[in-house]
Design a protein around this motif. Structure first.
Motif, short mmCIF file in Angstrom:
data_model
loop_
_atom_site.label_atom_id
_atom_site.label_comp_id
_atom_site.label_asym_id
_atom_site.label_seq_id
_atom_site.Cartn_x
_atom_site.Cartn_y
_atom_site.Cartn_z
N VAL A 112 0.66 -1.16 0.04
CA VAL A 112 0.06 -0.62 -0.33
C VAL A 112 0.79 1.02 -0.01
O VAL A 112 1.95 1.01 0.78
CB VAL A 112 -1.21 -0.30 0.96
N HIS A 113 0.65 2.11 -0.89
CA HIS A 113 1.39 3.65 -1.24
C HIS A 113 0.68 4.44 -1.17
O HIS A 113 -0.18 4.25 -2.19
CB HIS A 113 2.73 3.21 -2.26
N LEU A 114 0.57 5.31 -0.93
CA LEU A 114 -0.22 6.86 -1.19
C LEU A 114 0.79 7.74 -1.81
O LEU A 114 1.64 7.82 -0.96
CB LEU A 114 -0.64 7.27 0.08
N ARG A 115 -0.14 8.72 -2.35
CA ARG A 115 1.32 10.00 -3.10
C ARG A 115 -0.48 11.35 -3.32
O ARG A 115 -0.98 10.70 -3.93
CB ARG A 115 1.67 10.32 -3.44
N ALA A 116 0.41 11.95 -2.91
CA ALA A 116 -0.21 13.31 -3.46
C ALA A 116 -0.62 13.67 -5.00
O ALA A 116 0.95 13.57 -4.98
CB ALA A 116 -0.77 14.39 -2.53
N THR A 117 -1.12 14.33 -5.42
CA THR A 117 -1.30 14.59 -6.77
C THR A 117 -0.97 16.32 -6.83
O THR A 117 -1.96 16.47 -5.96
CB THR A 117 -1.72 14.49 -7.58
N PRO A 118 -0.37 17.13 -7.76
CA PRO A 118 -1.03 18.41 -8.03
C PRO A 118 -1.89 19.17 -7.85
O PRO A 118 -2.81 20.06 -7.51
CB PRO A 118 0.21 18.65 -9.06
N GLY A 119 -3.03 17.86 -8.70
CA GLY A 119 -4.33 18.56 -8.93
C GLY A 119 -5.84 18.19 -7.95
O GLY A 119 -6.55 18.94 -8.06
N GLY A 120 -4.86 17.80 -6.57
CA GLY A 120 -5.73 17.69 -5.64
C GLY A 120 -6.44 16.11 -5.34
O GLY A 120 -7.07 15.95 -4.53
N ASP A 121 -5.03 15.55 -5.89
CA ASP A 121 -5.80 14.17 -5.75
C ASP A 121 -5.01 13.12 -4.73
O ASP A 121 -3.93 13.67 -4.95
CB ASP A 121 -6.33 14.01 -7.04
N PHE A 122 -5.40 11.95 -4.31
CA PHE A 122 -4.69 10.85 -4.10
C PHE A 122 -4.59 9.97 -5.14
O PHE A 122 -5.28 9.31 -5.81
CB PHE A 122 -5.32 10.67 -2.67
N LEU A 123 -3.22 8.93 -5.20
CA LEU A 123 -3.35 8.10 -5.84
C LEU A 123 -2.26 7.01 -4.80
O LEU A 123 -1.40 7.36 -4.02
CB LEU A 123 -1.86 7.99 -6.81
N ILE A 124 -3.59 5.74 -5.65
CA ILE A 124 -2.81 4.56 -3.96
C ILE A 124 -2.92 3.81 -5.21
O ILE A 124 -3.63 3.30 -5.53
CB ILE A 124 -4.26 4.51 -3.70
N ARG A 125 -1.63 2.89 -4.55
CA ARG A 125 -1.29 1.42 -5.76
C ARG A 125 -1.78 0.38 -4.42
O ARG A 125 -1.11 1.01 -3.35
CB ARG A 125 -0.14 1.84 -5.21
N LEU A 126 -1.71 -0.37 -4.77
CA LEU A 126 -2.56 -1.32 -4.25
C LEU A 126 -1.51 -2.60 -4.58
O LEU A 126 -2.09 -3.09 -5.94
CB LEU A 126 -3.85 -1.41 -4.35
N GLY A 127 -1.16 -2.98 -3.94
CA GLY A 127 -0.30 -4.56 -4.90
C GLY A 127 1.52 -4.56 -5.23
O GLY A 127 1.69 -3.24 -4.57
N SER A 128 1.96 -5.76 -5.37
CA SER A 128 3.74 -5.81 -5.04
C SER A 128 3.73 -4.65 -6.70
O SER A 128 2.73 -5.30 -6.94
CB SER A 128 3.91 -7.20 -5.37
N PRO A 129 4.83 -4.48 -6.25
CA PRO A 129 5.46 -3.39 -7.87
C PRO A 129 5.14 -4.95 -9.85
O PRO A 129 5.68 -6.22 -8.44
CB PRO A 129 6.63 -3.64 -7.98
N GLY A 130 5.11 -5.01 -10.14
CA GLY A 130 4.48 -5.64 -11.64
C GLY A 130 3.15 -5.88 -11.97
O GLY A 130 2.73 -5.98 -12.60
N GLU A 131 2.68 -6.27 -9.56
CA GLU A 131 1.01 -6.95 -10.10
C GLU A 131 0.35 -6.15 -8.98
O GLU A 131 -0.22 -5.89 -8.37
CB GLU A 131 1.60 -8.17 -10.08
#
Length: 141
Positions: A80-99
């Protein structure tokens, strides 16, 4: 073994909110029906249930502190990884890299939800909301 008095737990509290999210693919963004939840008996965690057609919801768990940190700096560990975008959103990455899947949601909406959980269970009081008795009983066996 001496028995210690058991302090009564506060009444359990829950929150659930429909929160629009989008699954990001290389070609498009796809809206996903999503519910964000919180239960005071699991006071550090938020659940995100992805309601997919014809299937049971797929549920991922995030630490509520991660959401607050991600508003300022990318954060996460494991799957689980989270980061904010300049546009006011969060990007949430779920899963292991590549999958993994990347989901976008409104930063304000998710942050507001976390602040609602903090009103229910303020930081530093989380341990008072956890029912430790089942764990302690299993250790006594």
């Amino acid at each position: 073994m001496p028995q210690h008095p058991v302090t009564p737990l506060p009444s359990p509290r829950t929150l659930k909110r429909h929160m629009p999210m989008e699954l990001l693919t290389p070609d498009a963004s796809v809206p996903v029906d999503t519910t964000v939840g919180y239960a005071s008996r699991d006071p550090h965690a938020l659940s995100i249930a992805f309601h997919l057609p014809g299937e049971h919801p797929i549920v991922w768990w995030l630490d509520r502190e991660m959401v607050l940190t991600a508003a300022h700096t990318p954060t996460g560990a494991g799957e689980v990884h989270l980061r904010a975008t300049p546009g006011g959103d969060f990007l949430i990455r779920l899963g292991s890299p590549g999958e993994c899947a990347t989901v976008r949601c409104a930063r304000d909406g998710l942050t507001r939800f976390v602040h609602e959980t903090l009103a229910l269970v303020p930081p530093g009081t989380e341990e008072h909301h956890i029912d430790w008795q089942p764990l302690l009983a299993s250790l006594r066996r």
